[in-house]
Design a protein around this motif. Structure first.
Motif, PDB file in Angstrom:
ATOM      1  N   LYS A   1       0.768  -1.107  -0.140  1.00  0.00           N
ATOM      2  CA  LYS A   1      -0.033  -0.071   0.041  1.00  0.00           C
ATOM      3  C   LYS A   1       0.923   1.349   0.074  1.00  0.00           C
ATOM      4  CE  LYS A   1      -3.315   2.444   2.907  1.00  0.00           C
ATOM      5  NZ  LYS A   1      -3.553   2.689   4.278  1.00  0.00           N
ATOM      6  N   ASN A   2       0.675   2.369  -0.849  1.00  0.00           N
ATOM      7  CA  ASN A   2       1.329   3.739  -0.873  1.00  0.00           C
ATOM      8  C   ASN A   2       0.997   4.421   0.268  1.00  0.00           C
ATOM      9  OD1 ASN A   2       2.635   5.846  -1.618  1.00  0.00           O
ATOM     10  ND2 ASN A   2       1.381   6.340  -3.136  1.00  0.00           N
ATOM     11  N   ASP A   3       1.789   4.675   1.361  1.00  0.00           N
ATOM     12  CA  ASP A   3       1.660   5.099   2.652  1.00  0.00           C
ATOM     13  C   ASP A   3       2.901   5.684   2.786  1.00  0.00           C
ATOM     14  OD1 ASP A   3       2.999   2.765   3.667  1.00  0.00           O
ATOM     15  OD2 ASP A   3       1.044   2.362   4.828  1.00  0.00           O
TER      16      ASP A   3
ATOM     17  N   LEU B   1       5.792   3.215   3.222  1.00  0.00           N
ATOM     18  CA  LEU B   1       6.309   2.632   2.088  1.00  0.00           C
ATOM     19  C   LEU B   1       7.348   3.536   1.584  1.00  0.00           C
ATOM     20  CD1 LEU B   1       6.425   0.274  -0.077  1.00  0.00           C
ATOM     21  CD2 LEU B   1       4.429   1.829  -1.202  1.00  0.00           C
ATOM     22  N   ARG B   2       6.843   4.779   1.478  1.00  0.00           N
ATOM     23  CA  ARG B   2       7.664   5.856   0.951  1.00  0.00           C
ATOM     24  C   ARG B   2       9.081   5.984   1.730  1.00  0.00           C
ATOM     25  NH1 ARG B   2       2.265   7.670   0.245  1.00  0.00           N
ATOM     26  NH2 ARG B   2       2.440   9.335   2.041  1.00  0.00           N
TER      27      ARG B   2
ATOM     28  N   TYR C   1      11.349   2.976   0.591  1.00  0.00           N
ATOM     29  CA  TYR C   1      11.898   3.568  -0.608  1.00  0.00           C
ATOM     30  C   TYR C   1      13.025   4.551  -0.461  1.00  0.00           C
ATOM     31  CZ  TYR C   1       9.269   0.730  -3.771  1.00  0.00           C
ATOM     32  OH  TYR C   1       8.468  -0.499  -4.535  1.00  0.00           O
TER      33      TYR C   1
ATOM     34  N   ALA D   1      10.263   6.808  -4.815  1.00  0.00           N
ATOM     35  CA  ALA D   1       9.512   7.412  -3.688  1.00  0.00           C
ATOM     36  C   ALA D   1       9.003   8.658  -4.215  1.00  0.00           C
ATOM     37  CB  ALA D   1      10.789   7.795  -2.753  1.00  0.00           C
TER      38      ALA D   1
ATOM     39  N   LEU E   1       5.566   7.844  -5.986  1.00  0.00           N
ATOM     40  CA  LEU E   1       4.436   7.634  -5.040  1.00  0.00           C
ATOM     41  C   LEU E   1       4.092   8.710  -4.264  1.00  0.00           C
ATOM     42  CD1 LEU E   1       5.935   4.169  -3.732  1.00  0.00           C
ATOM     43  CD2 LEU E   1       4.043   4.503  -5.215  1.00  0.00           C
ATOM     44  N   SER E   2       5.191   9.654  -3.718  1.00  0.00           N
ATOM     45  CA  SER E   2       4.930  10.847  -3.196  1.00  0.00           C
ATOM     46  C   SER E   2       3.922  11.748  -3.935  1.00  0.00           C
ATOM     47  CB  SER E   2       6.446  11.580  -2.747  1.00  0.00           C
ATOM     48  OG  SER E   2       7.018  10.695  -1.887  1.00  0.00           O
TER      49      SER E   2
ATOM     50  N   LYS F   1       1.723  11.070  -6.046  1.00  0.00           N
ATOM     51  CA  LYS F   1       0.634  10.399  -6.349  1.00  0.00           C
ATOM     52  C   LYS F   1      -0.147  10.636  -4.981  1.00  0.00           C
ATOM     53  CE  LYS F   1      -0.229   6.292  -8.739  1.00  0.00           C
ATOM     54  NZ  LYS F   1      -0.289   4.767  -8.810  1.00  0.00           N
ATOM     55  N   ASP F   2       0.523  10.543  -3.904  1.00  0.00           N
ATOM     56  CA  ASP F   2      -0.250  10.864  -2.653  1.00  0.00           C
ATOM     57  C   ASP F   2      -0.191  12.294  -2.036  1.00  0.00           C
ATOM     58  OD1 ASP F   2      -1.756   9.276  -0.687  1.00  0.00           O
ATOM     59  OD2 ASP F   2      -0.092   9.681   0.732  1.00  0.00           O
TER      60      ASP F   2
END
Length: 191
Positions: free
Chosen positions: A47-49, A52-53, A56, A79, A82-83, A85-86
């Motif tokens: 999960k991208n949270d 997780l970031r 990475y 990273a 994903l960052s 994206k969130d």
């Protein structure tokens, strides 16, 4: 690839327990690379949270310390993606900063580019300590590129941020670089 280098006895299945700092530090550099490779294989379906970031970013940082700049850049870029994206500004800036570090000694214009992008985000989120570090790194790039007037400007900006945060170690590094920069400026004025 086998996951033997992960400390499975401590793996409980949640993301926070994936990186075991104590176990990692006990490994040889060769085994550290295999550990990081193994860890990276476990992450793509997570999960991208923030955890997780951070993992990475941790992988990127550890590859950097092992002087594997290609892998460091690769995982810092993951990273960043994903960052973005969130909408995680703090980790976007940190990713960009790490990506700049990967180019600091080889492609100074690329390093400067990433530091400048990180700086803009740190300004928006008002992270003065990180802003000081970005200005210092930009000054470092400029110094070793022979651009002493711009280096002096960046060091002055870094000093202003570090004085506000009482960061004595970085204040020392900035003052040292400022001395080197002023010496170079003085030498170029004499000729």
């Amino acid at each position: 690839m086998c996951l033997i280098y992960l400390d499975k006895s401590r793996f409980s299945g949640d993301q926070e327990s994936l990186f075991n700092e104590k176990h990692y530090k006990s490994l040889s550099n060769e085994k550290k690379v295999k550990y990081l490779d193994s860890l990276a294989l476990l992450l793509p379906n997570k999960k991208n949270d923030t955890v997780l970031r951070n993992l990475y970013l941790k992988i990127g940082a550890e590859y950097y310390f092992l002087n594997n700049l290609d892998q460091s850049y690769k995982y810092s870029a993951v990273a960043l993606k994903l960052s973005i994206k969130d909408k995680d500004s703090s980790r976007m800036a940190k990713s960009l900063y790490y990506m700049g570090d990967c180019y600091e000694n080889t492609q100074k214009d690329s390093a400067y580019f990433y530091y400048l992008k990180a700086q803009k985000i740190y300004q928006k989120i008002h992270d003065d300590d990180k802003l000081g570090r970005v200005h210092f790194n930009k000054a470092y790039v400029l110094f070793y590129d022979g651009n002493y007037p711009e280096c002096e400007i960046e060091i002055t900006k870094a000093l202003n941020y570090f004085e506000e945060t009482d960061n004595l170690k970085d204040l020392f590094l900035c003052n040292n670089m400022m001395g080197n920069c002023l010496e170079k400026l003085f030498c170029t004025m004499k000729h």
